[in-house]
Scaffold this active site. Structure first.
Site, PDB file in Angstrom:
ATOM      1  N   ARG A   1      38.832  33.671 -21.446  1.00  0.00           N
ATOM      2  CA  ARG A   1      38.222  33.352 -22.731  1.00  0.00           C
ATOM      3  C   ARG A   1      36.701  33.398 -22.604  1.00  0.00           C
ATOM      4  NH1 ARG A   1      39.417  26.884 -22.245  1.00  0.00           N
ATOM      5  NH2 ARG A   1      37.271  26.188 -21.900  1.00  0.00           N
ATOM      6  N   GLY A   2      36.026  33.267 -23.754  1.00  0.00           N
ATOM      7  CA  GLY A   2      34.580  33.130 -23.744  1.00  0.00           C
ATOM      8  C   GLY A   2      33.869  34.372 -23.250  1.00  0.00           C
ATOM      9  N   GLU A   3      32.729  34.173 -22.585  1.00  0.00           N
ATOM     10  CA  GLU A   3      31.915  35.300 -22.120  1.00  0.00           C
ATOM     11  C   GLU A   3      31.881  35.420 -20.605  1.00  0.00           C
ATOM     12  OE1 GLU A   3      27.254  36.732 -22.343  1.00  0.00           O
ATOM     13  OE2 GLU A   3      28.217  36.015 -24.164  1.00  0.00           O
ATOM     14  N   ASP A   4      31.669  34.322 -19.911  1.00  0.00           N
ATOM     15  CA  ASP A   4      31.534  34.411 -18.457  1.00  0.00           C
ATOM     16  C   ASP A   4      32.830  34.879 -17.815  1.00  0.00           C
ATOM     17  OD1 ASP A   4      30.125  33.935 -15.920  1.00  0.00           O
ATOM     18  OD2 ASP A   4      31.601  32.357 -15.655  1.00  0.00           O
TER      19      ASP A   4
ATOM     20  N   GLN B   1      32.036  28.911  -8.883  1.00  0.00           N
ATOM     21  CA  GLN B   1      32.098  30.270  -9.419  1.00  0.00           C
ATOM     22  C   GLN B   1      32.601  31.280  -8.390  1.00  0.00           C
ATOM     23  OE1 GLN B   1      28.131  30.782 -11.130  1.00  0.00           O
ATOM     24  NE2 GLN B   1      29.002  30.498 -13.162  1.00  0.00           N
TER      25      GLN B   1
ATOM     26  N   ASN C   1      31.570  23.985 -22.872  1.00  0.00           N
ATOM     27  CA  ASN C   1      31.880  23.460 -21.544  1.00  0.00           C
ATOM     28  C   ASN C   1      31.416  24.352 -20.400  1.00  0.00           C
ATOM     29  OD1 ASN C   1      33.003  21.131 -22.563  1.00  0.00           O
ATOM     30  ND2 ASN C   1      35.061  21.962 -22.631  1.00  0.00           N
ATOM     31  N   TYR C   2      31.935  25.585 -20.313  1.00  0.00           N
ATOM     32  CA  TYR C   2      31.659  26.392 -19.129  1.00  0.00           C
ATOM     33  C   TYR C   2      31.069  27.768 -19.435  1.00  0.00           C
ATOM     34  CZ  TYR C   2      35.174  22.923 -17.906  1.00  0.00           C
ATOM     35  OH  TYR C   2      35.864  21.756 -17.780  1.00  0.00           O
ATOM     36  N   GLY C   3      31.279  28.294 -20.633  1.00  0.00           N
ATOM     37  CA  GLY C   3      30.865  29.658 -20.927  1.00  0.00           C
ATOM     38  C   GLY C   3      29.362  29.857 -20.869  1.00  0.00           C
ATOM     39  N   ASP C   4      28.617  29.096 -21.666  1.00  0.00           N
ATOM     40  CA  ASP C   4      27.164  29.261 -21.713  1.00  0.00           C
ATOM     41  C   ASP C   4      26.520  28.964 -20.364  1.00  0.00           C
ATOM     42  OD1 ASP C   4      27.726  29.725 -24.313  1.00  0.00           O
ATOM     43  OD2 ASP C   4      26.526  28.106 -25.142  1.00  0.00           O
TER      44      ASP C   4
END
Length: 392
Positions: A285-288, A269, A19-22
């Site tokens: 969570r995730g990377e971003d 963002q 959804n949003y990380g990549d």
């Protein structure tokens, strides 16, 4: 496919997975390349609907559009516009290039090898030791082309970390005035938050650790506000909600004891960064969001994406090892145990380590402020990427 003259732009392909990380990381990189290095960027994205959640002005139905100096193109099969090879071609997070693009690259290689773009595979971020040894290595493909593996990381021999040049100065200015966070909360429709209240942002995956913490927060001696967008975090808190998740509206409040749950609207963002700057602790969570929580210079819990055979715990341990390196042993131990317990959904352990960790202790606050300066390691990812391309 016609062989077009080589242009000086960069092409970045992103397949939206979580959804949003990549797309979050890729969009930040594209904007930074365009704004700070004045490099024309074509960003090819396969899921514009998900992308529009962090870029609300994006039209998911348009084939091509431009924002922040970046050309955003809907990546469909076949490509909606002719692909023209530029200077650099990036596969974000191991996505596969379209066959028609690969065919063009082979054609260029056969006619003039110097006209082939530098082909990079931008990998996921990891703090593991092996990253430095693999970063920048070339890989000869079956079609005769060469692809480089670009690894973001925390070490001097890695690809670095996504961070805009003026980010820390903007953060410090924002955090210097309490009125900024109160104004932001108001703009987001969040009511009843006072300057002295504890505010926690929650952007996690599903976990039984969340209801355990919420039960603890309800009994807090001070007011606690948990800010949660509609999404996966709320799946773990349905027993605390007055209605189905789908029926919740941004700005809605749910009170239990001294805990107030606030439903967050989706933001762009810049607003998300400011939200992290404004909270006392961030669960991400995730990377971003993981990186933006670090740049916020606030305590945080990282809910890492679960992988087979619990390999994500290896990644978490590697990060905590370097993150806690300069912390006092007792703080480092509690901080690590809190993150491990949250990721393993150990309810009683999460509550225990939360209570043992003094989130307003001076050593911890000094550490979270100094960490971004140390982690950037003299150069951010975009700067190192530009240099890597020049050297290649």
């Amino acid at each position: 496919m016609i062989n077009m003259p080589r242009a000086n732009h960069w092409d970045i392909f992103c397949s939206v997975v979580d959804n949003y990380g990549d797309i979050g990381v890729t969009w930040r990189l594209a904007k930074q390349m365009a704004n700070e290095y004045h490099i024309p960027v074509n960003l090819w994205v396969d899921d514009l609907a998900s992308f529009s959640h962090i870029l609300p002005t994006l039209d998911p139905l348009k084939t091509a559009q431009s924002f922040n100096g970046v050309n955003i193109i809907h990546w469909i099969k076949p490509l909606p516009i002719e692909f023209v090879a530029g200077e650099v071609l990036i596969e974000a997070f191991a996505c596969e290039l379209p066959e028609q693009v690969k065919e063009l690259l082979v054609h260029l290689h056969q006619n003039d090898p110097k006209s082939v773009p530098i082909w990079l595979n931008l990998e996921y971020l990891s703090a593991e030791d092996w990253v430095e040894g693999c970063h920048g290595l070339p890989s000869l493909q079956a079609n005769g082309l060469k692809k480089y593996f670009y690894f973001p990381g925390f070490g001097a021999k890695t690809g670095g970390l996504i961070c805009e040049q003026d980010l820390f100065a903007e953060r410090d200015t924002w955090q210097a005035d309490t009125a900024n966070k109160l104004q932001l909360f108001s703009q987001l429709g969040l009511k009843g938050i006072e300057a002295q209240d504890t505010v926690i942002s929650i952007f996690s995956y599903e976990t039984e650790a969340l209801p355990a913490l919420c039960e603890l927060w309800q009994q807090s001696a001070e007011k606690i506000h948990a800010l949660i967008p509609k999404g996966r975090s709320l799946n773990s808190l349905t027993h605390l909600l007055p209605c189905d998740i789908a029926a919740l509206v941004p700005g809605q409040q749910v009170k239990h004891g001294n805990l107030t749950l606030h439903i967050l609207p989706m933001t762009n963002q810049q607003s998300f960064d400011r939200l992290l700057w404004s909270c006392d602790i961030n669960i991400v969570r995730g990377e971003d969001s993981f990186m933006r929580a670090q740049w916020a210079a606030k305590p945080f819990i990282w809910h890492i994406y679960p992988q087979e055979d619990d390999y994500h715990m290896v990644k978490l341990e590697a990060f905590l090892k370097i993150y806690c390196d300069n912390l006092a042993p007792e703080i480092a131990e509690n901080w690590s145990k809190l993150n491990f317990a949250f990721n393993q959904a150990q309810q009683s352990a999460v509550n225990l380590h939360w209570q043992n960790l003094n989130l307003v202790s001076l050593p911890l606050l000094q550490h979270v402020k100094q960490w971004p300066i140390n982690a950037i390691n003299a150069a951010d990812l975009a700067t190192r990427l530009v240099q890597f391309v020049k050297n290649s």
